[in-house]
Design an enzyme around this catalytic site. Structure first.
Site, PDB file in Angstrom:
ATOM      1  N   ASP A  87      39.963  41.007  36.971  1.00 51.71           N
ATOM      2  CA  ASP A  87      39.695  40.108  37.935  1.00 51.71           C
ATOM      3  C   ASP A  87      38.994  38.989  37.183  1.00 51.71           C
ATOM      4  O   ASP A  87      38.095  39.517  36.445  1.00 51.71           O
ATOM      5  CB  ASP A  87      39.218  40.919  39.001  1.00 51.71           C
ATOM      6  CG  ASP A  87      38.928  39.784  39.996  1.00 51.71           C
ATOM      7  OD1 ASP A  87      39.908  40.254  41.101  1.00 51.71           O
ATOM      8  OD2 ASP A  87      38.278  38.864  40.082  1.00 51.71           O
ATOM      9  N   ILE A  88      38.975  37.795  37.180  1.00 55.22           N
ATOM     10  CA  ILE A  88      38.214  36.812  36.574  1.00 55.22           C
ATOM     11  C   ILE A  88      36.931  36.845  36.836  1.00 55.22           C
ATOM     12  O   ILE A  88      36.095  36.264  36.442  1.00 55.22           O
ATOM     13  CB  ILE A  88      38.981  35.578  36.651  1.00 55.22           C
ATOM     14  CG1 ILE A  88      38.516  34.401  35.714  1.00 55.22           C
ATOM     15  CG2 ILE A  88      38.760  34.964  38.341  1.00 55.22           C
ATOM     16  CD1 ILE A  88      39.666  33.290  35.855  1.00 55.22           C
ATOM     17  N   HIS A 137      47.913  41.917  46.271  1.00 53.72           N
ATOM     18  CA  HIS A 137      47.133  42.373  45.105  1.00 53.72           C
ATOM     19  C   HIS A 137      46.393  43.735  45.455  1.00 53.72           C
ATOM     20  O   HIS A 137      45.650  43.925  46.568  1.00 53.72           O
ATOM     21  CB  HIS A 137      46.397  41.464  44.314  1.00 53.72           C
ATOM     22  CG  HIS A 137      45.590  40.918  45.244  1.00 53.72           C
ATOM     23  ND1 HIS A 137      46.050  39.629  45.959  1.00 53.72           N
ATOM     24  CD2 HIS A 137      44.111  40.803  45.448  1.00 53.72           C
ATOM     25  CE1 HIS A 137      44.892  39.180  46.620  1.00 53.72           C
ATOM     26  NE2 HIS A 137      44.009  39.986  46.432  1.00 53.72           N
ATOM     27  N   HIS A 142      43.343  45.702  44.591  1.00 49.19           N
ATOM     28  CA  HIS A 142      42.046  45.722  43.849  1.00 49.19           C
ATOM     29  C   HIS A 142      41.728  47.366  43.316  1.00 49.19           C
ATOM     30  O   HIS A 142      41.748  48.079  44.304  1.00 49.19           O
ATOM     31  CB  HIS A 142      40.641  45.315  44.548  1.00 49.19           C
ATOM     32  CG  HIS A 142      40.500  43.914  45.013  1.00 49.19           C
ATOM     33  ND1 HIS A 142      40.073  42.903  44.234  1.00 49.19           N
ATOM     34  CD2 HIS A 142      41.260  43.277  45.938  1.00 49.19           C
ATOM     35  CE1 HIS A 142      40.310  41.654  44.851  1.00 49.19           C
ATOM     36  NE2 HIS A 142      40.861  41.798  45.985  1.00 49.19           N
TER      37      HIS A 142
HETATM   38  P1  AMP Z   1      41.128  38.526  47.405  1.00 52.08           P
HETATM   39  O1  AMP Z   1      39.851  37.567  47.619  1.00 52.08           O
HETATM   40  O2  AMP Z   1      41.019  40.125  47.851  1.00 52.08           O
HETATM   41  O3  AMP Z   1      42.439  38.010  47.882  1.00 52.08           O
HETATM   42  O4  AMP Z   1      41.136  38.692  45.857  1.00 52.08           O
HETATM   43  C1  AMP Z   1      41.580  37.733  44.995  1.00 52.08           C
HETATM   44  C2  AMP Z   1      40.900  38.048  43.703  1.00 52.08           C
HETATM   45  O5  AMP Z   1      41.562  37.301  42.564  1.00 52.08           O
HETATM   46  C3  AMP Z   1      39.517  37.850  43.343  1.00 52.08           C
HETATM   47  O6  AMP Z   1      38.767  38.944  43.093  1.00 52.08           O
HETATM   48  C4  AMP Z   1      39.197  36.729  42.613  1.00 52.08           C
HETATM   49  O7  AMP Z   1      38.137  36.904  41.599  1.00 52.08           O
HETATM   50  C5  AMP Z   1      40.635  37.082  41.638  1.00 52.08           C
HETATM   51  N1  AMP Z   1      41.319  35.694  40.972  1.00 52.08           N
HETATM   52  C6  AMP Z   1      41.504  34.457  41.365  1.00 52.08           C
HETATM   53  N2  AMP Z   1      41.866  33.693  40.477  1.00 52.08           N
HETATM   54  C7  AMP Z   1      42.104  34.607  39.221  1.00 52.08           C
HETATM   55  C8  AMP Z   1      42.810  34.332  37.827  1.00 52.08           C
HETATM   56  N3  AMP Z   1      43.050  33.361  37.636  1.00 52.08           N
HETATM   57  N4  AMP Z   1      42.522  35.630  37.300  1.00 52.08           N
HETATM   58  C9  AMP Z   1      42.065  36.615  37.610  1.00 52.08           C
HETATM   59  N5  AMP Z   1      41.640  37.016  38.793  1.00 52.08           N
HETATM   60  C10 AMP Z   1      41.515  36.092  39.582  1.00 52.08           C
END
Ligand code: AMP
Ligand code: ZN
Length: 112
Positions: A29-30, A98, A100
């Site tokens: 995760d970023i 996704h 987590h």
């Molecule tokens: P959610 O808010 O549960 O939909 O999770 C989305 C997740 O994607 C968040 O934890 C973000 O930090 C992560 N995220 C968004 N863009 C990216 C990216 N380009 N690379 C990796 N993680 C990302």
């Protein structure tokens, strides 16, 4: 399609990949919310758990099994948390299913 995770699958946006096979991709995760924070996604665009059907049964099983395997590989023997944010009230911000995988610290209940 303007989906950030599909772009990661396609390789047009970079990601720190942890594992990849024909159906699944896992990457860091970023904006990590724990010392270990890995996302496990299907390569196929599926918006959320709410959009999954019986045809996705094997894929959903694969996502969870993969998350468990990665947790083992990452040394999360003391435990970890799996979160699948679903829809606006579920806090979902990326509309591509996704899982987590969060670990490396004590988790609390209830979550935010
Ligand atoms: P959610 O808010 O549960 O939909 O999770 C989305 C997740 O994607 C968040 O934890 C973000 O930090 C992560 N995220 C968004 N863009 C990216 C990216 N380009 N690379 C990796 N993680 C990302
Ligand atoms: Zn997508």
């Amino acid at each position: 399609m303007d989906c950030i995770f599909c772009k990661i699958v396609a390789g047009t946006i970079p990601a720190k990949k942890v594992r990849e096979d024909e159906l699944i991709l896992a990457f860091h995760d970023i904006e990590p919310k724990a010392p270990k924070h890995i996302l496990v996604i299907p390569k196929k665009h599926l918006v959320s758990l709410a959009d999954a059907t019986a045809a996705d049964e094997a894929l959903l099983g694969r996502l969870l099994l993969t998350a468990g395997e990665i947790a083992r590989e990452e040394g999360l023997g003391k435990g970890y948390r799996i979160v699948i944010s679903t829809g606006p009230e579920g806090g979902q911000t990326v509309d591509h299913l996704h899982v987590h995988l969060l670990g490396g610290r004590q988790m609390h209940w209830p979550p935010g």
